[in-house]
Design a protein around this motif. Structure first.
Motif, short mmCIF file in Angstrom:
data_model
loop_
_atom_site.label_atom_id
_atom_site.label_comp_id
_atom_site.label_asym_id
_atom_site.label_seq_id
_atom_site.Cartn_x
_atom_site.Cartn_y
_atom_site.Cartn_z
N ALA A 28 -48.49 82.90 25.61
CA ALA A 28 -49.57 83.88 25.73
C ALA A 28 -50.00 84.02 27.19
CB ALA A 28 -50.76 83.48 24.87
N ASN A 29 -50.11 82.89 27.90
CA ASN A 29 -50.47 82.93 29.31
C ASN A 29 -49.39 83.60 30.15
OD1 ASN A 29 -52.98 81.75 29.08
ND2 ASN A 29 -52.26 79.67 29.49
N VAL A 30 -48.13 83.29 29.81
CA VAL A 30 -47.03 83.89 30.56
C VAL A 30 -47.01 85.40 30.36
CG1 VAL A 30 -44.51 84.01 30.75
CG2 VAL A 30 -45.64 81.78 30.54
N ARG A 31 -47.20 85.85 29.13
CA ARG A 31 -47.23 87.29 28.88
C ARG A 31 -48.40 87.95 29.60
NH1 ARG A 31 -45.49 85.53 23.67
NH2 ARG A 31 -47.65 85.43 22.93
N MET A 32 -49.54 87.28 29.64
CA MET A 32 -50.69 87.81 30.36
C MET A 32 -50.38 87.94 31.85
SD MET A 32 -54.60 86.33 30.62
CE MET A 32 -54.88 86.46 28.86
N ALA A 33 -49.67 86.94 32.38
CA ALA A 33 -49.31 86.99 33.80
C ALA A 33 -48.41 88.18 34.08
CB ALA A 33 -48.61 85.68 34.19
N TYR A 34 -47.40 88.38 33.24
CA TYR A 34 -46.48 89.50 33.46
C TYR A 34 -47.17 90.85 33.28
CZ TYR A 34 -42.28 86.55 33.70
OH TYR A 34 -41.31 85.65 34.08
N ALA A 35 -48.22 90.89 32.46
CA ALA A 35 -48.92 92.14 32.20
C ALA A 35 -50.07 92.39 33.17
CB ALA A 35 -49.46 92.15 30.77
N SER A 36 -50.28 91.51 34.12
CA SER A 36 -51.47 91.56 34.96
C SER A 36 -51.45 92.68 35.98
CB SER A 36 -51.65 90.22 35.68
OG SER A 36 -50.61 90.01 36.61
N GLY A 37 -50.26 93.23 36.26
CA GLY A 37 -50.15 94.21 37.33
C GLY A 37 -49.90 93.57 38.67
N THR A 38 -49.86 92.23 38.72
CA THR A 38 -49.59 91.47 39.94
C THR A 38 -48.21 90.85 39.81
OG1 THR A 38 -51.93 90.97 40.23
CG2 THR A 38 -50.38 89.51 41.34
N PRO A 39 -47.43 90.80 40.89
CA PRO A 39 -46.14 90.10 40.81
C PRO A 39 -46.32 88.70 40.25
CG PRO A 39 -46.33 91.25 42.90
CD PRO A 39 -47.67 91.36 42.23
N ALA A 40 -45.45 88.30 39.31
CA ALA A 40 -45.67 87.05 38.59
C ALA A 40 -44.35 86.35 38.31
CB ALA A 40 -46.41 87.31 37.28
N PHE A 41 -44.41 85.02 38.34
CA PHE A 41 -43.34 84.17 37.84
C PHE A 41 -43.90 83.38 36.66
CE2 PHE A 41 -42.12 84.51 42.39
CZ PHE A 41 -40.90 85.13 42.21
N GLY A 42 -43.26 83.52 35.51
CA GLY A 42 -43.65 82.79 34.32
C GLY A 42 -42.42 82.15 33.71
N VAL A 43 -42.64 81.16 32.85
CA VAL A 43 -41.53 80.42 32.29
C VAL A 43 -41.40 80.71 30.80
CG1 VAL A 43 -41.73 78.62 34.02
CG2 VAL A 43 -42.95 78.37 31.86
N GLY A 44 -40.19 80.49 30.28
CA GLY A 44 -39.92 80.75 28.87
C GLY A 44 -40.26 79.55 28.00
N ALA A 45 -40.07 79.73 26.71
CA ALA A 45 -40.35 78.66 25.75
C ALA A 45 -39.28 77.58 25.84
CB ALA A 45 -40.39 79.23 24.34
N GLY A 46 -39.71 76.35 25.64
CA GLY A 46 -38.77 75.23 25.61
C GLY A 46 -38.32 74.95 24.18
N ASN A 47 -37.11 74.45 24.04
CA ASN A 47 -36.61 73.95 22.75
C ASN A 47 -35.26 73.32 23.02
OD1 ASN A 47 -36.45 73.39 19.99
ND2 ASN A 47 -35.39 75.31 19.57
#
Length: 481
Positions: free
Chosen positions: A212-231
């Motif tokens: 949820a935080n990663v998606r919020m970062a990507y949707a913020s309108g600011t350049p963002a690096f977020g990570v995927g789910a682990g498994n």
């Protein structure tokens, strides 16, 4: 959803105005400090990075942070967090040592190119409760090394640990004559609105934690690096040294009670060695549950399809007690094991568990093992990493060419290796990109280079225009004109 729009353009309310004002003031202070800092020279940048690193590495402070993290989040264990705080930061310092991050950093006379490192500005660092000191420290050190200011948005559970870390950093800054405004923290209690406002106002977002935080970062309108789910899954191929593989898997599965997204959630074992490998895992403290016990564990670990906080990152014996498996708890297991064959929501053990619980899959051969991992990642964890225990090292390249993974970890304790270790060449990081497979825009370990802009100066060079046949000759010979 565009967070920039939701935070800046929606109708005002007193609460929303307060959030904008408070976060705006933090960002304004950070910008003022950063503008002076980025031009202070490499020595100043290196000093700031060293100050932030020593703030968490010093043994007394390190232990206080680890103890506070476990006390307030209920996740992991103190001794492993002490080790993680120290080694991950020490490794980061190794990676940064001697690296130029301001001014001219490269010259290529043949191509007429000069590269100049430039700061990105104010970094919004979104950090998780699983590593409430180590992860923000990693991001802060990287950002400072590159001339940036940082404002951290910690998880609510990890707030106290992160706040103490920032306090320790400020103490080191005071000794070094650095501006405290270079490292700041959103005030408690951290709200989604405040975090969104920070993301919208920052120059770069680096987000680790919930999707949820990663998606919020990507949707913020600011350049963002977020990570995927682990498994993460690991394959044990028939040529592996089984006791060595079991020892490394057990270490990875139990370290910090499996808070790491890089701890194995599944192990895929070739049929020819399945029983022998199971015995090796049992000698390392693993306890295999029968079908009835597995069902009780599943009921305890997942409530309405979501992982239960009563089991997340808890010791295996406590998880067994929570599931009503007192006879298993009495055996003091290091980790629990269940046999699995399915994938997806109807088979929750095929997903991420964030606990010392391991799903075992049986594969007829190496090809079948790779296909099982592909099925696992089609459900969850695509892009992250896969482990491989084998004597046939070329099999690792085969996995890297065929599976949707950004890293293949060979004959190592996966959770210690994926984020960089002293016995491999990966950059030290607590944020691992998962590429487009994991809905990320990068597939590397998030190192200092992601915190930089680079300006390139292009000088004229002697013109070199190639002949068409030089470039298309092979095509013409095989296909024709």
């Amino acid at each position: 959803m565009n967070v920039r729009a939701t935070t800046a353009e929606t109708a005002s309310s007193p609460a929303a105005d307060d959030v904008r004002s408070e976060v705006g003031a933090l960002v304004a202070r950070a910008r003022e400090a950063q503008r002076a800092f980025e031009h202070a020279g490499q020595t100043a940048l290196d000093t700031a990075a060293a100050a932030a690193a020593w703030a968490i590495m010093e043994p007394g402070r390190n232990r206080r942070l680890a103890e506070l993290a476990v006390r307030d989040t209920g996740l992991g264990n103190v001794e492993d967090k002490v080790q993680k705080n120290f080694r991950k930061t020490l490794g980061l310092l190794r990676d940064l040592h001697g690296k130029p991050t301001c001014g001219v950093i490269a010259r290529d006379a043949e191509r007429g190119i000069v590269e100049i490192a430039r700061a990105v500005g104010v970094v919004a660092a979104v950090t998780p409760s699983t590593n409430p000191a180590a992860t923000p420290a990693n991001k802060i050190v990287n950002a400072l090394k590159c001339g940036n200011a940082v404002i951290v948005s910690p998880s609510p559970k990890g707030y106290t640990s992160c706040a103490l870390l920032v306090e320790f950093i400020h103490q080191q800054f005071d000794k070094a004559g650095l501006d405290r405004a270079l490292v700041q923290l959103l005030p408690a209690p951290v709200s989604k609105a405040a975090s969104a406002e920070l993301m919208a106002r920052a120059d770069l977002v680096v987000a680790t934690g919930s999707q949820a935080n990663v998606r919020m970062a990507y949707a913020s309108g600011t350049p963002a690096f977020g990570v995927g789910a682990g498994n993460v899954a690991s394959i044990v191929e028939r040529s592996a040294v089984l006791d060595d593989a079991a020892r490394k898997i057990a270490l990875s599965k139990t370290f910090d009670n499996a808070t790491s997204c890089s701890s194995e959630n599944s192990v895929v074992i070739e049929d020819a060695i399945y029983d022998a490998m199971l015995g090796a895992l049992q000698r390392c403290g693993g306890v295999l549950l029968d079908a009835a016990q597995k069902a009780r564990l599943q009921a305890a670990m997942w409530r309405d399809g979501k992982l239960s906080e009563h089991c997340t990152a808890k010791p295996a014996a406590r998880i067994a007690q929570t599931a009503g498996l007192d006879e298993i708890a009495a055996r003091e297991p290091a980790f629990l094991m269940v046999e699995e064959s399915g994938f997806g929501v109807e088979h929750p053990f095929s997903g991420e568990k964030l606990a010392p619980v391991l799903a075992l899959y049986r594969a007829s051969d190496f090809e079948a093992a790779a296909n099982i991992v592909r099925e696992l990642y089609a459900y969850m964890g695509a892009g992250h990493s896969v482990g491989l225990h084998t004597a046939h090292l070329d099999y690792a390249v085969q996995l890297g060419e065929r599976l949707p993974v950004a890293r293949v970890i060979v004959n190592q304790a996966h959770c210690l290796a994926t984020g960089g270790n002293f016995n491999n060449g990966l950059p030290f990081s607590l944020s691992m990109g998962c590429g487009t497979w994991g809905r990320n825009n990068f597939s590397g370990n998030l190192d200092y280079r992601y915190y930089l802009n680079v300006t390139r100066v292009a000088y004229p060079i002697e013109e070199r225009v190639p002949e068409v046949d030089t470039l298309l000759g092979e095509y013409f010979r095989s296909v024709g004109r």
